[in-house]
Scaffold this motif. Structure first.
Motif, PDB file in Angstrom:
ATOM      1  N   THR A  85      26.136  21.247  31.817  1.00 20.86           N
ATOM      2  CA  THR A  85      24.814  21.846  31.840  1.00 20.86           C
ATOM      3  C   THR A  85      24.184  21.650  33.214  1.00 20.86           C
ATOM      4  O   THR A  85      24.594  20.777  33.972  1.00 20.86           O
ATOM      5  CB  THR A  85      23.905  21.242  30.737  1.00 20.86           C
ATOM      6  N   HIS A  86      23.198  22.469  33.509  1.00 20.48           N
ATOM      7  CA  HIS A  86      22.386  22.309  34.717  1.00 20.48           C
ATOM      8  C   HIS A  86      20.917  22.217  34.311  1.00 20.48           C
ATOM      9  O   HIS A  86      20.028  22.529  35.098  1.00 20.48           O
ATOM     10  CB  HIS A  86      22.610  23.471  35.686  1.00 20.48           C
ATOM     11  N   ASN A  87      20.688  21.778  33.079  1.00 22.52           N
ATOM     12  CA  ASN A  87      19.349  21.630  32.526  1.00 22.52           C
ATOM     13  C   ASN A  87      18.544  20.636  33.379  1.00 22.52           C
ATOM     14  O   ASN A  87      18.953  19.498  33.548  1.00 22.52           O
ATOM     15  CB  ASN A  87      19.464  21.130  31.081  1.00 22.52           C
ATOM     16  N   PRO A  88      17.389  21.053  33.920  1.00 27.78           N
ATOM     17  CA  PRO A  88      16.609  20.174  34.789  1.00 27.78           C
ATOM     18  C   PRO A  88      15.718  19.180  34.050  1.00 27.78           C
ATOM     19  O   PRO A  88      14.931  18.467  34.681  1.00 27.78           O
ATOM     20  CB  PRO A  88      15.770  21.170  35.596  1.00 27.78           C
ATOM     21  N   ILE A  89      15.849  19.107  32.739  1.00 32.08           N
ATOM     22  CA  ILE A  89      15.023  18.192  31.959  1.00 32.08           C
ATOM     23  C   ILE A  89      15.184  16.757  32.483  1.00 32.08           C
ATOM     24  O   ILE A  89      16.231  16.389  32.991  1.00 32.08           O
ATOM     25  CB  ILE A  89      15.391  18.277  30.456  1.00 32.08           C
ATOM     26  N   LEU A  96      21.837  17.866  39.301  1.00 28.84           N
ATOM     27  CA  LEU A  96      21.717  18.913  38.275  1.00 28.84           C
ATOM     28  C   LEU A  96      23.092  19.349  37.757  1.00 28.84           C
ATOM     29  O   LEU A  96      23.181  20.171  36.856  1.00 28.84           O
ATOM     30  CB  LEU A  96      20.941  20.105  38.824  1.00 28.84           C
ATOM     31  N   ASP A  97      24.165  18.782  38.303  1.00 30.29           N
ATOM     32  CA  ASP A  97      25.523  18.985  37.796  1.00 30.29           C
ATOM     33  C   ASP A  97      25.722  17.941  36.698  1.00 30.29           C
ATOM     34  O   ASP A  97      26.124  16.809  36.967  1.00 30.29           O
ATOM     35  CB  ASP A  97      26.536  18.805  38.928  1.00 30.29           C
ATOM     36  N   ILE A 111      23.626  13.257  31.367  1.00 33.75           N
ATOM     37  CA  ILE A 111      23.995  12.365  32.450  1.00 33.75           C
ATOM     38  C   ILE A 111      24.716  13.157  33.541  1.00 33.75           C
ATOM     39  O   ILE A 111      25.048  14.331  33.337  1.00 33.75           O
ATOM     40  CB  ILE A 111      24.877  11.205  31.955  1.00 33.75           C
ATOM     41  N   SER A 112      24.978  12.501  34.681  1.00 32.42           N
ATOM     42  CA  SER A 112      25.664  13.206  35.776  1.00 32.42           C
ATOM     43  C   SER A 112      26.661  12.278  36.480  1.00 32.42           C
ATOM     44  O   SER A 112      26.436  11.879  37.620  1.00 32.42           O
ATOM     45  CB  SER A 112      24.651  13.745  36.789  1.00 32.42           C
ATOM     46  N   PRO A 113      27.759  11.922  35.820  1.00 33.77           N
ATOM     47  CA  PRO A 113      28.731  11.060  36.495  1.00 33.77           C
ATOM     48  C   PRO A 113      29.369  11.764  37.697  1.00 33.77           C
ATOM     49  O   PRO A 113      29.692  12.951  37.629  1.00 33.77           O
ATOM     50  CB  PRO A 113      29.769  10.752  35.418  1.00 33.77           C
ATOM     51  N   LYS A 114      29.530  11.021  38.779  1.00 29.79           N
ATOM     52  CA  LYS A 114      30.116  11.578  39.996  1.00 29.79           C
ATOM     53  C   LYS A 114      31.542  12.053  39.735  1.00 29.79           C
ATOM     54  O   LYS A 114      31.928  13.127  40.173  1.00 29.79           O
ATOM     55  CB  LYS A 114      30.088  10.518  41.099  1.00 29.79           C
ATOM     56  N   LEU A 115      32.314  11.264  39.033  1.00 29.59           N
ATOM     57  CA  LEU A 115      33.695  11.611  38.683  1.00 29.59           C
ATOM     58  C   LEU A 115      33.717  12.100  37.238  1.00 29.59           C
ATOM     59  O   LEU A 115      34.281  11.452  36.354  1.00 29.59           O
ATOM     60  CB  LEU A 115      34.612  10.397  38.880  1.00 29.59           C
TER      61      LEU A 115
END
Length: 142
Positions: A85-89, A96-97, A111-115
């Motif tokens: 998702t790219h949901n900005p919530i 946003l990735d 969440i947005s884990p780098k890997l």
């Protein structure tokens, strides 16, 4: 135990920096030193959150930590779906990735884990029933 740092999105950082620069410039012109101090403290707080947002897989538990404000744990066996998702919530994610994790109890966490692909693979090893909905699976994008 495996720790996954949050990805820090350059676009999100640029928007935040731009807002702070414009606001700080106006505060300097108005000689509003109290306001400038508040903006500086806010910027430091956001930088701390970005730096201290990470996700830990410890046995069958997913731990989500964001600064000193948020510390949550989820049973990996309760995860039913992971969706890109790219949901900005507002979420414990510095990019946003993002991944939206849906749990059996109807709750979700973004969440947005780098890997992210390694993160997903690690969760799937612990719970093969997780449904994965990704737009792309290119490891080069990590």
């Amino acid at each position: 135990m495996k720790v996954y740092k949050s990805k820090i999105g350059i676009g999100l950082v640029l928007v935040i920096v731009l807002v702070f620069i414009i606001s700080s410039y106006n505060l300097i012109l108005d000689k509003s030193w109290g306001g400038l101090l508040f903006m500086t403290l806010t910027a430091a707080f956001i930088a701390h959150l970005f730096h201290q947002t990470y996700y830990t897989i410890d046995g069958n538990i997913l731990k989500v930590k964001s600064g000193f404000l948020l510390k949550q744990s989820y049973e990996i066996s309760q995860i039913k779906r992971i969706t890109e998702t790219h949901n900005p919530i507002s979420a414990p994610a510095a990019s946003l990735d993002r991944l939206e994790i849906n749990l059996d109890n109807g709750k979700n966490v973004i969440i947005s884990p780098k890997l992210k692909y390694d993160f997903i693979d690690d969760l799937k090893k612990r719970n093969p029933k997780i449904k994965i909905e990704l737009r792309t699976r290119s490891k080069a994008k990590q």
